[in-house]
Design a protein around this motif. Sequence first.
Motif, PDB file in Angstrom:
ATOM      1  N   ASP A 128       0.881  -1.162   0.000  1.00  0.00           N
ATOM      2  CA  ASP A 128       0.000   0.000   0.000  1.00  0.00           C
ATOM      3  C   ASP A 128       0.916   1.209   0.000  1.00  0.00           C
ATOM      4  N   LEU A 129       0.919   1.971  -1.074  1.00  0.00           N
ATOM      5  CA  LEU A 129       1.905   3.032  -1.270  1.00  0.00           C
ATOM      6  C   LEU A 129       1.425   4.414  -0.838  1.00  0.00           C
ATOM      7  N   ALA A 130       0.227   4.512  -0.318  1.00  0.00           N
ATOM      8  CA  ALA A 130      -0.276   5.806   0.139  1.00  0.00           C
ATOM      9  C   ALA A 130       0.606   6.345   1.263  1.00  0.00           C
ATOM     10  N   ARG A 162       9.192   0.731   3.773  1.00  0.00           N
ATOM     11  CA  ARG A 162       9.214   0.600   5.220  1.00  0.00           C
ATOM     12  C   ARG A 162       9.855   1.821   5.870  1.00  0.00           C
ATOM     13  N   GLY A 163      10.894   2.358   5.239  1.00  0.00           N
ATOM     14  CA  GLY A 163      11.529   3.561   5.756  1.00  0.00           C
ATOM     15  C   GLY A 163      10.572   4.738   5.796  1.00  0.00           C
ATOM     16  N   ASP A 164       9.747   4.891   4.762  1.00  0.00           N
ATOM     17  CA  ASP A 164       8.733   5.945   4.760  1.00  0.00           C
ATOM     18  C   ASP A 164       7.813   5.809   5.972  1.00  0.00           C
ATOM     19  N   GLY A 165       7.385   4.592   6.235  1.00  0.00           N
ATOM     20  CA  GLY A 165       6.504   4.360   7.375  1.00  0.00           C
ATOM     21  C   GLY A 165       7.183   4.638   8.697  1.00  0.00           C
ATOM     22  N   ASP A 240       6.414  -1.708  12.046  1.00  0.00           N
ATOM     23  CA  ASP A 240       6.236  -3.085  11.583  1.00  0.00           C
ATOM     24  C   ASP A 240       4.806  -3.353  11.123  1.00  0.00           C
ATOM     25  N   ASN A 241       3.845  -2.902  11.919  1.00  0.00           N
ATOM     26  CA  ASN A 241       2.452  -3.161  11.571  1.00  0.00           C
ATOM     27  C   ASN A 241       2.076  -2.472  10.263  1.00  0.00           C
ATOM     28  N   ALA A 242       2.643  -1.295  10.035  1.00  0.00           N
ATOM     29  CA  ALA A 242       2.333  -0.559   8.805  1.00  0.00           C
ATOM     30  C   ALA A 242       2.971  -1.187   7.577  1.00  0.00           C
ATOM     31  N   ALA A 243       4.006  -2.002   7.785  1.00  0.00           N
ATOM     32  CA  ALA A 243       4.713  -2.618   6.664  1.00  0.00           C
ATOM     33  C   ALA A 243       4.334  -4.076   6.448  1.00  0.00           C
ATOM     34  N   ALA A 244       3.419  -4.594   7.245  1.00  0.00           N
ATOM     35  CA  ALA A 244       3.157  -6.036   7.247  1.00  0.00           C
ATOM     36  C   ALA A 244       2.470  -6.561   5.996  1.00  0.00           C
ATOM     37  N   THR A 245       1.723  -5.710   5.320  1.00  0.00           N
ATOM     38  CA  THR A 245       0.932  -6.180   4.178  1.00  0.00           C
ATOM     39  C   THR A 245       1.766  -6.879   3.110  1.00  0.00           C
ATOM     40  N   ARG A 303      17.435  -7.389  20.057  1.00  0.00           N
ATOM     41  CA  ARG A 303      16.107  -6.939  20.416  1.00  0.00           C
ATOM     42  C   ARG A 303      15.225  -6.652  19.215  1.00  0.00           C
ATOM     43  N   ALA A 304      15.856  -6.457  18.048  1.00  0.00           N
ATOM     44  CA  ALA A 304      15.141  -5.863  16.936  1.00  0.00           C
ATOM     45  C   ALA A 304      13.927  -6.656  16.483  1.00  0.00           C
ATOM     46  N   GLU A 305      14.053  -7.958  16.458  1.00  0.00           N
ATOM     47  CA  GLU A 305      12.997  -8.736  15.826  1.00  0.00           C
ATOM     48  C   GLU A 305      12.220  -9.602  16.804  1.00  0.00           C
ATOM     49  N   SER A 306      11.115  -9.110  17.255  1.00  0.00           N
ATOM     50  CA  SER A 306      10.254  -9.889  18.132  1.00  0.00           C
ATOM     51  C   SER A 306       9.084 -10.469  17.363  1.00  0.00           C
ATOM     52  N   ARG A 307       8.931  -9.973  16.136  1.00  0.00           N
ATOM     53  CA  ARG A 307       7.846 -10.487  15.303  1.00  0.00           C
ATOM     54  C   ARG A 307       8.360 -10.767  13.900  1.00  0.00           C
ATOM     55  N   ALA A 308       7.727 -11.684  13.236  1.00  0.00           N
ATOM     56  CA  ALA A 308       8.032 -11.914  11.824  1.00  0.00           C
ATOM     57  C   ALA A 308       6.728 -12.241  11.130  1.00  0.00           C
ATOM     58  N   ILE A 309       6.740 -12.104   9.857  1.00  0.00           N
ATOM     59  CA  ILE A 309       5.524 -12.381   9.121  1.00  0.00           C
ATOM     60  C   ILE A 309       5.435 -13.863   8.832  1.00  0.00           C
ATOM     61  N   GLY A 310       4.403 -14.501   9.351  1.00  0.00           N
ATOM     62  CA  GLY A 310       4.240 -15.934   9.162  1.00  0.00           C
ATOM     63  C   GLY A 310       3.501 -16.243   7.882  1.00  0.00           C
TER      64      GLY A 310
END
Length: 350
Positions: A128-130, A162-165, A240-245, A303-310
């Motif tokens: 989503d590029l908005a 992701r950097g934009d977000g 992270d949540n904003a980049a998950a799609t 610490r950086a990665e506590s979540r990953a996209i499954g």
Amino acid sequence: MRRWLREDRAEDVDAFRTRARRHVLRGRGAAGVRGGWVTRLLAGYFAGRTAPLGPVGAAPVIAVFFNFAPAMVARALPDVWERASPAQTLTARLAGATGALARLTDGIPTSAVGAAADLLTEAVSRLDLAGRPLGAANAALPVPRDPLARLWQAATTLREHRGDGHVGALVAAGLSGCEPLVWRAARDLGREVLQPNRGWTDEEWNAATGRLVERGWLDGHHTPTATGVAAYERIEDVTDNAAATAWTGVDPERASALLAPIAHACRAALPLANPIGLPAHGSDSTAARPDPGGTTRVTASARAESRAIGGSGDLTPLPPSLSRCSQSCSPRFPQAETSSPVCGWWTTRR
């Protein structure tokens, strides 16, 4: 894979690797970027990364890059467009990145590189590029046919998206461009690496440090506090949540299997100390550090990665698996049993 052209990056590889640097600078020279080593390096970085936006001046670049000192950006822009057009620069950066990757991935099967490129290109198609100026500008570029070029272009687009977000999350948290760098320098990276590579003066750096002390993120000794750690983790979660799609439906095991060999090859070409905060190749960067007040402070890598996209596309808690870059804009990606970066932005490790 990138930096100075970092984005010419193949990504970081482009900027740091000697042969890649020569290759890219030759490309920049062909594009018209002339001058001494420092001039070309600075001009090449900003031209290469901003070229998808067109011949922009310093002001919008200061805004979208966020953590570069305005004076550093103004040294390169808009003057560089009198030496090379955005179109010429785009051609040069892709040639430099592809040339660097060709050498680095020489022992990796072409089919594997193509599969990795397809995986990242598909991820780009789900973005989503908005509200994502750099991500959108890179996504609008033609998709290269060459697998290495396609791999690099997709990785660059994902990183910029992701950097934009992340910039949006930092602004919403009330942070200025220098403050996240001061925070990282206090927590796990060195000021001697970050400050000169982002162009901030001592006065600007010290003022940002003072503001973080006032916020309660740093104590009187300029050590991160539990309050600061928790606040910055919230920023990372928002990012992270904003980049998950993009990672919906991606098989973590397959992605790691395809990207890890490329990651190994790229990390081996980068210097130990670097402004993007990558851990040493093969190092154990998971060690925790004690925080004031008895809390646990860990390195960026730990610490950086506590979540990953499954595979389901949901955010699934996992043990730490990746390392952020100095701007904390690297995507969190599935855990793997390796230690190295892919495209200069994320690092899988034990």
